[in-house]
Write an enzyme that holds these catalytic residues in place. Sequence first.
Site: not given
Length: 223
Positions: A40-41, A43-45, A73, A107
């Site tokens: 989850r971006g 939270d943890t990216k 693209g 995912e």
Amino acid sequence: MHRASSTTPYFQRQILHQIMLQTQLQNRVIKPCDVFLNHRGIDTKRTVATLLYDHLSRLNLHPFLDNKNMKPGDKLFEKINAAIRECKVGVTVFSPNYCDSYFCLHELALIMESKKKVIPIFCDIKPSQLRVVDDGKCPKNEIRRFSLALEEAKYTVGLTFDSLKGNWSDVVTNAADIVINSLQEMEAEEQQRLLRRNQPLPVQQYDTSSYNNNNEGSNKLQC
């Protein structure tokens, strides 16, 4: 001086450990994507996801992280789905806002449906706290699909991490070690399958003694 001398062996061990891993991996046949990082971006990216991506890349692996591997693209689902299908290992970083994301759950479902090896990292959340909430925005069949995948993944043995108490370096190193061991085990199994496939089939040995005895007896009767 005492503190510096006490930490020197630790850093030496870390350097030797990295050299050993790189040596083990240098002869590997690398696929376009070895490891898919599901996270989850928000939270943890900026923490464990990027740190693990960089660490695996330095070890000559090809991890997939959306903001690192995708370019303007690219078709989102097409690129992500292809990466999941061609990877061998999926690292799933569960976090407090993970289940709020359709993309995370999609995912995860595809990883589980593709029968990939899954390595969960429970970051600031317990497995029992993970659940899919039906807010009416997703079709019922998608909710069911996500729930099945989540139930299977969250009861898979993984790593736990508390960002207030733990060390990011430790969890990244531990996760990378598990990924590498998993890849090496799978490659060894694949080599064994190929060897068995290329070996000639064993010649079936039949006991002909009774046939010979019966044949001799029949010959005597005919005489």
